[in-house]
Structures are given as structure tokens and as C-alpha cells.
Design an enzyme around this catalytic site. Structure first.
Site, PDB file in Angstrom:
ATOM      1  N   ARG A  84     -50.512 136.719 -36.387  1.00  0.00           N
ATOM      2  CA  ARG A  84     -51.515 135.965 -37.169  1.00  0.00           C
ATOM      3  C   ARG A  84     -51.331 134.454 -37.031  1.00  0.00           C
ATOM      4  O   ARG A  84     -51.513 133.707 -37.989  1.00  0.00           O
ATOM      5  CB  ARG A  84     -51.459 136.341 -38.652  1.00  0.00           C
ATOM      6  CG  ARG A  84     -51.919 137.741 -38.975  1.00  0.00           C
ATOM      7  CD  ARG A  84     -53.401 137.948 -38.660  1.00  0.00           C
ATOM      8  NE  ARG A  84     -53.832 139.232 -39.152  1.00  0.00           N
ATOM      9  CZ  ARG A  84     -53.678 140.380 -38.503  1.00  0.00           C
ATOM     10  NH1 ARG A  84     -53.096 140.405 -37.325  1.00  0.00           N
ATOM     11  NH2 ARG A  84     -54.118 141.503 -39.028  1.00  0.00           N
ATOM     12  N   SER A 143     -57.291 140.827 -45.448  1.00  0.00           N
ATOM     13  CA  SER A 143     -55.947 140.746 -46.034  1.00  0.00           C
ATOM     14  C   SER A 143     -55.762 139.350 -46.607  1.00  0.00           C
ATOM     15  O   SER A 143     -55.926 138.363 -45.900  1.00  0.00           O
ATOM     16  CB  SER A 143     -54.883 140.986 -44.971  1.00  0.00           C
ATOM     17  OG  SER A 143     -55.009 142.271 -44.413  1.00  0.00           O
ATOM     18  N   GLU A 162     -53.080 134.395 -46.052  1.00  0.00           N
ATOM     19  CA  GLU A 162     -53.578 134.453 -44.683  1.00  0.00           C
ATOM     20  C   GLU A 162     -54.854 133.628 -44.499  1.00  0.00           C
ATOM     21  O   GLU A 162     -54.964 132.876 -43.532  1.00  0.00           O
ATOM     22  CB  GLU A 162     -53.810 135.920 -44.284  1.00  0.00           C
ATOM     23  CG  GLU A 162     -53.879 136.092 -42.794  1.00  0.00           C
ATOM     24  CD  GLU A 162     -54.923 137.080 -42.363  1.00  0.00           C
ATOM     25  OE1 GLU A 162     -55.875 136.672 -41.680  1.00  0.00           O
ATOM     26  OE2 GLU A 162     -54.790 138.258 -42.715  1.00  0.00           O
TER      27      GLU A 162
HETATM   28  N1  EPU Z   1     -50.223 150.234 -48.735  1.00  0.00           N
HETATM   29  C1  EPU Z   1     -50.042 150.367 -50.088  1.00  0.00           C
HETATM   30  N2  EPU Z   1     -51.132 150.263 -50.909  1.00  0.00           N
HETATM   31  C2  EPU Z   1     -52.386 150.040 -50.432  1.00  0.00           C
HETATM   32  C3  EPU Z   1     -52.578 149.912 -49.037  1.00  0.00           C
HETATM   33  C4  EPU Z   1     -51.468 149.997 -48.208  1.00  0.00           C
HETATM   34  O1  EPU Z   1     -48.943 150.550 -50.556  1.00  0.00           O
HETATM   35  O2  EPU Z   1     -53.334 149.936 -51.247  1.00  0.00           O
HETATM   36  C5  EPU Z   1     -49.026 150.274 -47.856  1.00  0.00           C
HETATM   37  C6  EPU Z   1     -48.827 151.593 -47.166  1.00  0.00           C
HETATM   38  O3  EPU Z   1     -47.456 151.892 -47.228  1.00  0.00           O
HETATM   39  C7  EPU Z   1     -49.237 151.335 -45.731  1.00  0.00           C
HETATM   40  C8  EPU Z   1     -48.885 149.885 -45.572  1.00  0.00           C
HETATM   41  O4  EPU Z   1     -49.141 149.296 -46.854  1.00  0.00           O
HETATM   42  O5  EPU Z   1     -48.545 152.130 -44.844  1.00  0.00           O
HETATM   43  C9  EPU Z   1     -49.708 149.170 -44.502  1.00  0.00           C
HETATM   44  O6  EPU Z   1     -51.106 149.272 -44.840  1.00  0.00           O
HETATM   45  P1  EPU Z   1     -52.232 149.230 -43.708  1.00  0.00           P
HETATM   46  O7  EPU Z   1     -51.936 150.228 -42.655  1.00  0.00           O
HETATM   47  O8  EPU Z   1     -53.569 149.295 -44.376  1.00  0.00           O
HETATM   48  O9  EPU Z   1     -52.043 147.829 -43.018  1.00  0.00           O
HETATM   49  P2  EPU Z   1     -51.744 146.385 -43.604  1.00  0.00           P
HETATM   50  O10 EPU Z   1     -50.406 145.995 -43.091  1.00  0.00           O
HETATM   51  O11 EPU Z   1     -51.945 146.296 -45.066  1.00  0.00           O
HETATM   52  C10 EPU Z   1     -52.670 145.176 -41.514  1.00  0.00           C
HETATM   53  C11 EPU Z   1     -53.473 143.952 -41.276  1.00  0.00           C
HETATM   54  C12 EPU Z   1     -54.957 144.253 -41.377  1.00  0.00           C
HETATM   55  C13 EPU Z   1     -55.300 145.354 -40.389  1.00  0.00           C
HETATM   56  C14 EPU Z   1     -54.449 146.583 -40.714  1.00  0.00           C
HETATM   57  C15 EPU Z   1     -54.647 147.683 -39.717  1.00  0.00           C
HETATM   58  C16 EPU Z   1     -52.188 142.014 -41.939  1.00  0.00           C
HETATM   59  C17 EPU Z   1     -51.974 140.980 -42.997  1.00  0.00           C
HETATM   60  N3  EPU Z   1     -53.123 142.912 -42.228  1.00  0.00           N
HETATM   61  O12 EPU Z   1     -52.863 145.532 -42.882  1.00  0.00           O
HETATM   62  O13 EPU Z   1     -55.653 143.075 -41.013  1.00  0.00           O
HETATM   63  O14 EPU Z   1     -56.661 145.683 -40.436  1.00  0.00           O
HETATM   64  O15 EPU Z   1     -53.059 146.214 -40.656  1.00  0.00           O
HETATM   65  O16 EPU Z   1     -54.035 147.351 -38.525  1.00  0.00           O
HETATM   66  O17 EPU Z   1     -51.549 141.994 -40.898  1.00  0.00           O
HETATM   67  C18 EPU Z   1     -56.561 141.071 -41.912  1.00  0.00           C
HETATM   68  O18 EPU Z   1     -55.708 140.471 -41.258  1.00  0.00           O
HETATM   69  O19 EPU Z   1     -57.408 140.457 -42.622  1.00  0.00           O
HETATM   70  C19 EPU Z   1     -56.571 142.522 -41.882  1.00  0.00           C
HETATM   71  C20 EPU Z   1     -57.416 143.250 -42.613  1.00  0.00           C
END
Ligand code: EPU
Length: 365
Positions: free
Chosen positions: A174, A253, A357
Site C-alpha cells: 500500500r 479499508s 490508509e
Molecule cells: N476479519 C475479522 N473481522 C472482519 C473481517 C475480517 O476478524 O469483520 C479478520 C479475519 O481473520 C480475516 C482477516 O481479518 O481472515 C483478513 O480479512 P480479509 O481477508 O477481508 O482482508 P483484509 O486484510 O481485511 C485486505 C485489504 C483489502 C482487500 C482484502 C482482500 C488492506 C488494508 N486491506 O483486507 O483491501 O480487498 O485484503 O485481499 O490491505 C483496501 O485496501 O481498501 C481494501 C479493501
């Protein structure tokens, strides 16, 4: 007389408004007005507006899709330049996009019309193509740093248009050179090296997508199925724009996933064990040099801010804890109050400081 009027109009093709509302131009639908809002549809117009603002010493805000932006309630006191350039140019498998192209539409065309892979897992991400290299947009195991070959930008310090090869873009999680020096570059065009893999996607690198596609991690899937799957997964998290769904009135995010040093990670695990018990394993992904990336969404959740948290007009999304959302009448002040509450609560619970972010304009976390 008439002739002069026509000439003046053709010499001044950019659309210009004063005291213009900015909230409708952002996915959060938050923020006060722009003193002046200019829409540019060609690179020359973009450069001319930037040059004029810089020469006059006027504040300038460059606006793409408004999907990663929090604008303060006072709005912006200078010129807001809306990039509305168009261009989808394919040369073999090399795709050059104008900064103003809508990213999701470009991904759809690359996948559906041309059968090209490399950005299919980035389907459904709101915003403009020109913004993608700035924060090295990524999702589901793909990021634009994987495919970008060069970025053409106007360098405000040098006063000229420059071509930055990928190796000089400073891409990281990012992050990029453009984000590090936000007042220096205005992205005009981005070139991607895509692949023609006979209808196959790139390697599937995310557990969730691998499961949904029925392939092992590291394998390839059907290109079109990969795009569809990502769109479904994103929609389920409120991460695809839908005017009817307030869970999608967000900046995606709101916090980056924290990257911890080995020592920080050890301290974090001790806090987790103390607070949640010895058997709880927080998400951990290798982030190079012994560092570990953990999940901001998980931290928020486990600190007690569960989906839908909040009582006011700004709340956590009902579908994902990492999205701060506007339920209809939220101000930037409402949103920032919630963001601070979450950041401070996570810090108190786990000793980890979340970093925003989205780009903040006229507000600070
Ligand atoms: N989780 C929770 N509660 C929730 C949602 C998620 O506890 O309500 C935990 C779960 O353990 C899950 C982990 O968070 O395994 C990761 O969640 P997720 O797979 O949805 O991915 P993320 O790390 O929250 C990142 C990116 C997103 C991208 C997704 C999918 C960042 C800051 N965010 O989210 O990017 O779409 O992975 O690859 O890196 C963005 O940058 O705006 C964005 C949406």
C-alpha cells in the site's frame, strides 16, 4: 465578437465550478465544498491546471475516483482538479490506461473483452486507474506492482512530464514513491504488462479465493471465474460500490494491516495470550526481513468493535470491521471520532497502533 467568444471557449475547454460540493465525488459522500473545482479531460489540460495553480501558489487537490479519500467538513480552500481523462490502449498484452479511466471498467475490459490476466483479482475495486500505483492497490494476492511497467506523471517539482519505470516507483505494501511525496507527482498514464494465458487466471494466492474457486493455492483458475469470484467475495464484504447499501459508503479499508518487527510481534502475541487466552492465533503473514503482517480487521474485532459497531451516523460496516461507513448523514467529524475510538481501543487492547490508509484532506486522525 461571436468568433472571439468561440475561440475563448475552445481555448478554455476545462469545466470549472465554484464553491462546488465534494461529498458526491467521494465514495464516503463526506466533505465540504471546493473553492474551485476543475474537470480536465486531456493530459494537457491536467498539466495546464497544475502548472497554473503551482505558479499562483494556490493549494491543489487532485481527485480521481474519490474512493480512498476523507475530505474535512470545511472542504478545500483551493483548486480541486478532477481527472477525467480517458484511454484504454492495448499493444499486444501491454495495456496503457489514462489516469481518469474507471478501474473496474478497465479490469472488466481486459478480462472479458481481451482475455488478459494480471489484474483480474483487482476487479471491483472502486476508484480511478491513475490512483492504483499511488497506494499500490492490491487484493486477493495481487497488487498493481506485479504488472505495472511504467507510470507517466507530471512532476511538479521539475515542472515536466516524466516516465517512471516500475523499478523506480518504490512499490511496497500500500505504498509507493508517489504516496511518499504526495505533492510532487500527478499521475497521467499507467502501463501494465498483462498475460495472455489462454483463459487462465494468474496463480491463486489467497486462501479465500482458492477455496471459492476449488483450486489449491498457487494453481491457476479460469480467468473469468476468478473475476466473478472476487466480485462476489468483495460484495459480501460491502467492498463493491452500491448506492443502496450503506455498508459500501466507505473508503474501503480504513486502516492498513500492521507490519510488526519480530520483537513487536512477540510482544503482540503475549498481549493476545493475556487477553484472549493462550490458544488464540491472530492472522500472521510473512512480510519480509523477519517481519509479520497481521490483520487490522481482526484487531478491531477482537478489541470489541464488531461489525456494525457505533450508534451514530458513522459506524463500522455491517459486513467488515475494517470499513468505516457513512450511514447517510455522517460528517467528517463523526467519521474521525469513530476512527480515533477504534484506533485508541485497539492500542489499549493490543499495543498496536493502526494507521489510516485513505488520504486525509483538511483532517487528521
Ligand atoms: N476479519 C475479522 N473481522 C472482519 C473481517 C475480517 O476478524 O469483520 C479478520 C479475519 O481473520 C480475516 C482477516 O481479518 O481472515 C483478513 O480479512 P480479509 O481477508 O477481508 O482482508 P483484509 O486484510 O481485511 C485486505 C485489504 C483489502 C482487500 C482484502 C482482500 C488492506 C488494508 N486491506 O483486507 O483491501 O480487498 O485484503 O485481499 O490491505 C483496501 O485496501 O481498501 C481494501 C479493501
Amino acid at each position: 465578437m461571436t468568433g472571439a467568444g468561440t475561440a475563448a471557449r475552445t481555448l478554455d475547454p476545462v469545466q470549472e465550478l465554484h464553491d462546488a460540493p465534494l461529498a458526491p465525488l467521494t465514495t464516503l459522500r463526506i466533505g465540504g465544498p471546493a473553492a474551485r473545482l476543475v474537470t480536465a479531460t486531456t493530459d494537457d489540460e491536467v498539466v495546464a491546471v497544475v502548472r497554473a495553480a503551482d505558479a499562483a501558489g494556490e493549494p491543489l487537490l487532485v481527485l480521481g475516483g474519490g474512493s480512498n479519500l476523507v475530505i474535512g467538513d470545511a472542504g478545500f480552500p483551493g483548486t480541486v482538479l478532477r481527472i477525467a481523462t480517458k484511454g484504454f490502449d492495448l499493444d499486444g498484452t501491454r495495456l496503457t490506461l489514462a489516469a481518469g479511466e474507471v478501474w473496474t471498467e478497465a479490469v472488466d475490459r481486459a478480462v472479458l473483452e481481451h482475455g488478459l490476466s494480471g489484474i483480474e483479482f483487482l476487479a471491483g475495486i472502486p476508484g480511478s486507474a491513475g490512483a492504483t500505483p499511488v497506494q499500490n492497490v492490491g487484493a486477493y494476492g495481487q497488487e498493481v506492482a506485479d504488472t505495472v511497467t511504467e507510470v507517466v506523471a507530471y512532476d511538479r517539482r521539475a515542472g515536466e512530464t516524466v516516465t517512471v519505470p516500475a523499478a523506480d516507483c518504490g512499490f511496497a505494501y500500500r505504498h509507493s514513491r508517489f504516496k511518499a511525496d504526495p505533492d510532487r507527482y500527478v499521475v497521467l498514464r499507467v502501463t501494465f504488462a498483462l498475460n495472455d494465458a489462454d483463459g487462465a487466471s494468474g496463480p491463486v494466492r489467497y486462501t479465500e479465493t482458492a477455496r471459492a474457486l476449488g483450486v489449491a493455492e498457487g494453481e491457476r483458475a479460469d480467468l473469468r471465474a476468478a473475476r466473478e469470484t472476487v466480485l462476489k467475495l468483495r460484495a459480501g464484504k460491502g467492498m463493491v460500490l452500491d448506492p443502496e447499501d450503506h455498508d459500501s459508503w466507505s473508503a474501503g479499508s480504513f486502516f492498513t494491516n500492521p507490519i510488526l518487527t519480530e520483537a513487536e510481534h512477540a510482544a503482540f502475541l503475549a498481549r493476545v495470550a493475556e487477553r484472549l487466552g493462550p490458544d488464540v492465533q491472530p492472522p500472521a503473514y510473512p512480510a519480509g526481513e523477519g517481519r509479520v503482517k497481521t490483520s487490522a480487521a481482526w484487531l478491531i474485532d477482537k478489541a470489541g468493535f464488531t461489525k456494525g459497531y457505533g450508534a451514530g451516523p458513522a459506524r463500522l460496516s455491517g459486513k467488515h470491521t475494517l470499513a468505516l461507513t457513512n450511514r447517510g448523514a455522517a460528517t467528517a467529524a463523526d467519521l474521525l471520532a469513530l476512527a480515533r475510538e477504534v484506533r485508541d481501543g485497539v492500542h489499549a487492547a493490543f499495543g498496536v497502533t493502526l494507521v489510516n490508509e485513505p488520504v486525509m484532506v483538511g483532517v487528521e486522525l
